[in-house]
Design an enzyme around this catalytic site. Structure first.
Site: not given
Lengths: 301, 492
Positions: B318, B321-323, B492
């Site tokens: 997760s 996923w954000h960066g 994102f």
């Protein structure tokens, strides 16, 4: 459905009224607290025999007291830092609508005078007057979308409030205008540019200036374009200096003069300068003296 | 196109009015064209990437449905690889390559992999995840493959949620494109109210708080503990208002046209534990990870050690996923740690609290639990916001230093000046306004526990109700920040 539509209309009308009232209150408060010089012209209160318009090279260079004492005519300095012709042309037009005493209008020419910034300089001065057609035109030249929306979309001006607005509305009181609009720079030397550069120039702004000159002379006012001294070390960095000077020269004609001080002996003496393009207080006094003598000749021509 | 832009102010009413004026058969096409225009307002050429994944997933959906046995899985894998491949190239290639290059450089090798100089397509992770959920659901037999290419493309590209979610599931959204939505005044009013609240959160609260956060986080080494703490707390509310504001505008805009998008936030800072926080924050993403990663890994019906591993995997992924940055991985790992620590210590904590007479349903427990969850989540945001791990570690280790000096009048002025970017007036203005706005937000959300915030005066007289709407609209005009700030989650 009709009842709902009526409700929506009432809601929107009340919203518009509230926004209009807030905008009016802010504009009014602002006009009272903003720079005296600017407000006075917008209120048609400033009028002098010699009016000086331009950027900081007018604001910090032309001392009206010295000019008055030599020419015998009263003078007022309408220079504002960072303002080029495209922006203060609206102020000149506004002044021309009411003036009665002006004999000579001096337009100070720095080398960026015929260019323009991406954004309006000192929007806090101009925005409250977006409804004035002369101010609107100069605003529109620089930021057309913002100018249009400020004038015609209620509430849009509120979204442009920034630090300058807040501090002036809440805290600042306008400074006393004791020197007829003039302020000297300090003696500290603060050179900035070191690499050669091309000054901003746009042909259509020159054409705007060209079109403005006859509107001034038509009122019996003499127009004097003046380039104040530039420090020799800085002058040679301006790659298009001669081209810009030639543009001003091309405007010379009946009742229009061009005075160039970039070859004056004081340009070689750094002691007279605050930076490459700005004189310090001592330099400004000396220059104002020289300029006033030249102006006297023009007045008596 | 940004929701908080003048273009959107024109785009939204035009698209909505045309939507209701056009014959039903043409509406999908109208929405698809509008969505393309919306997306192409950023970097037009990137629509080709979107088109690539749409074509692959559309075909994969049909093939999965028709295939039997192992072939179904094969088509699913092809679809997932295509989507993850796009993410890998555009989002993660430079991150992994950079780390490999650093590792080689540290070992004294000259080996150097080339880096790509490309811009990350806006909202790539959002529409990629939405597309993946479609093929996974078709594979699971929970969703019929979509035959209409245009409708499928619209499912991925529906403009309100295209660039920052909510990440919709096909079961919720696809069928809505076949429904005939007539103009409904209630839908319109509710949608506009939700949009208004979203705009208020974004333009007034998030972007105002950002003025302080930017100053603090751009040069954290110049700031003392109190300024770092203020910047961090402000960021916690900035990111909430920024992202939930976007979700509100998206959900509201869709609602005006008659579409129902899923709820994405449910007052996360009122959560009583980190696990509850994740049922309230970015709900569409956390349920995505739960459905498509956590449960397939075994969920919580496994041994304790495996459960902890599952949680760690989900939260690190997760974070990633954000960066593509170690800071996001650290943020995810920190949340995993919170959850694991919480689970491991729960029996002891319950025992300890009952020993001092505090039950889980008492008011004092709720207050303590909400505050401690807020503190933990806020601390983790340091890693999310910091530009580098070095900055994040500096901030987290200096957060509590310099408080003694800040309590003196001179120290207080220094802090105010520092958060104002060396400008005391701006610092005082932004701090006062920021604190007042956070307080307003929390009070409004507390009052509106089970209803939209804009409905809190629904049972009051019209003066109060309209007065509240006017207050929000005029605040947006008067104290909103208008420098076209992008929404944080766009990256994102």
């Amino acid at each position: 459905m009709r009842k709902e539509l009526k409700k929506i209309l009432i809601f929107l009308s009340l919203l518009l009224a509230a926004v209009w009232c807030i905008q009016f209150a802010i504009d009014t408060a602002y006009k009272k607290r903003v720079s005296n010089k600017f407000t006075k012209v917008m209120k048609h209160q400033t009028d002098a025999e010699i009016m000086l318009f331009g950027s900081s090279i007018v604001y910090n260079h032309f001392n009206p007291k010295i000019i008055s004492s030599i020419t015998g005519l009263d003078a007022y300095n309408m220079g504002f830092s960072g303002l080029f012709f495209v922006q203060y042309s609206g102020l000149i037009k506004e002044y021309l609508t009411y003036q009665k005493r002006c004999k000579v209008m001096v337009i100070g020419c720095d080398f960026d005078n015929l260019g323009k910034n991406e954004f309006m300089t000192r929007p806090d001065l101009f925005l409250p007057y977006a409804g004035n057609s002369n101010i609107y035109q100069s605003f529109y030249e620089i930021e057309p979308r913002k100018a249009f929306m400020s004038r015609y979309i209620p509430g849009f001006k509120l979204t442009l409030l920034n630090k300058a607005f807040y501090t002036r509305i809440i805290i600042n009181q306008p400074a006393a205008d004791t020197n007829s609009g003039y302020e000297a720079l300090t003696d500290n030397w603060e050179a900035t540019k070191k690499e050669p550069f091309t000054s901003r120039y746009q042909e259509h702004i020159f054409e705007l200036l060209q079109a403005t000159v006859p509107t001034i002379t038509a009122k019996g006012i003499k127009v004097v374009f003046a380039i104040p001294p530039v420090y020799t070390g800085g002058y040679k960095l301006i790659l298009n200096a001669e081209m810009i000077k030639n543009k001003y020269r091309s405007l010379v004609g009946k009742n229009v003069w061009f005075l160039d001080y970039t070859t004056d002996t004081m340009c070689a003496n750094r002691n007279y300068f605050h930076n490459f393009t700005h004189l310090n207080g001592q330099g400004a006094a000396l220059f104002s003296h020289t300029f006033a003598q030249d102006l006297t000749k023009i007045i008596h021509e | 196109m940004l929701f908080n832009s003048f273009q959107f102010l024109l785009f939204f009413p035009i698209v909505t009015i045309l939507y209701f004026l056009l014959p039903y058969k043409l509406r999908w096409l109208h929405l698809l064209v509008a969505s393309c225009i919306f997306y192409m307002a950023f970097v037009p050429v990137y629509i080709l990437i979107l088109f690539f994944t749409i074509v692959i997933d559309y075909i994969a959906g049909l093939k999965i449905e028709l295939a039997i046995g192992k072939k179904r899985k094969l088509f699913l894998v092809v679809s997932l690889l295509a989507n993850i491949g796009v993410l890998a190239v555009f989002k993660y290639y430079n991150f992994f390559t950079g780390n490999i290059n650093n590792a080689f450089a540290a070992s004294g090798s000259d080996f150097h992999l080339p880096l790509l100089s490309i811009l990350l397509p806006i909202g790539l992770s959002f529409h990629t995840f939405q597309a993946m959920s479609y093929t996974i659901e078709v594979y699971r037999g929970q969703q019929k493959a979509e035959r209409h290419f245009g409708i499928y493309a619209l499912y991925v590209m529906f403009y309100p949620q295209l660039v920052a979610g909510p990440i919709e599931r096909p079961q919720n959204l696809l069928h809505q494109f076949y429904e005939q939505h007539d103009f409904n005044l209630d839908n319109c009013k509710e949608g506009l109210k939700q949009m208004l609240w979203g705009f208020f959160k974004k333009i007034v609260i998030a972007d105002r708080l950002a003025q302080v956060v930017k100053v603090v986080y751009n040069h954290p080494e110049n700031q003392a503990g109190p300024a770092l703490a203020i910047g961090t707390v402000f960021f916690a509310f900035q990111i909430y208002c920024d992202f939930s504001g976007y979700s509100d505008i998206a959900i509201g805009a869709a609602r005006v046209m008659g579409f129902n998008l899923m709820k994405n936030f449910n007052r996360p800072y009122f959560a009583r534990s980190i696990s509850e926080f994740w049922t309230r924050w970015h709900i569409s993403l956390s349920t995505w990870f739960k459905d498509y990663l956590y449960i397939p890994l075994g969920g919580n019906r496994v041994s304790k050690s495996r459960l902890y591993l599952n949680l760690s995997i989900v939260f690190v992924v997760s974070g990633l996923w954000h960066g593509a940055n170690w800071t996001f991985i650290a943020w995810g790992a920190l949340h995993a740690f919170y959850l694991i620590f919480g689970l491991a210590t729960k029996p002891a904590r319950v025992k300890m609290l009952s020993a001092i007479g505090i039950t889980e349903h008492s008011r004092i427990f709720t207050i303590l639990a909400v505050l401690s969850t807020l503190c933990l989540a806020t601390f983790a945001w340091i890693f999310f916001r910091a530009a580098s791990m070095h900055d994040a570690l500096f901030i987290s280790t200096h957060l509590f230093s310099g408080w003694g000096q800040a309590l003196s009048p001179h120290g207080l002025k220094t802090v105010i000046t520092a958060v104002g970017g060396n400008d005391t007036i701006i610092g005082a203005f932004n701090l006062t306004l920021g604190c007042a706005l956070i307080l307003f937000l929390e009070l409004a959300q507390r009052k509106a526990a089970h209803i939209p915030v804009l409905d809190i005066f629904n049972n009051s007289n019209r003066i109060l109700r309209w007065g509240f709407y006017y207050l929000l609209i005029i605040s947006i005009l008067l104290i909103g920040v208008y420098d076209n700030q992008e929404f944080i989650y766009f990256q994102f």
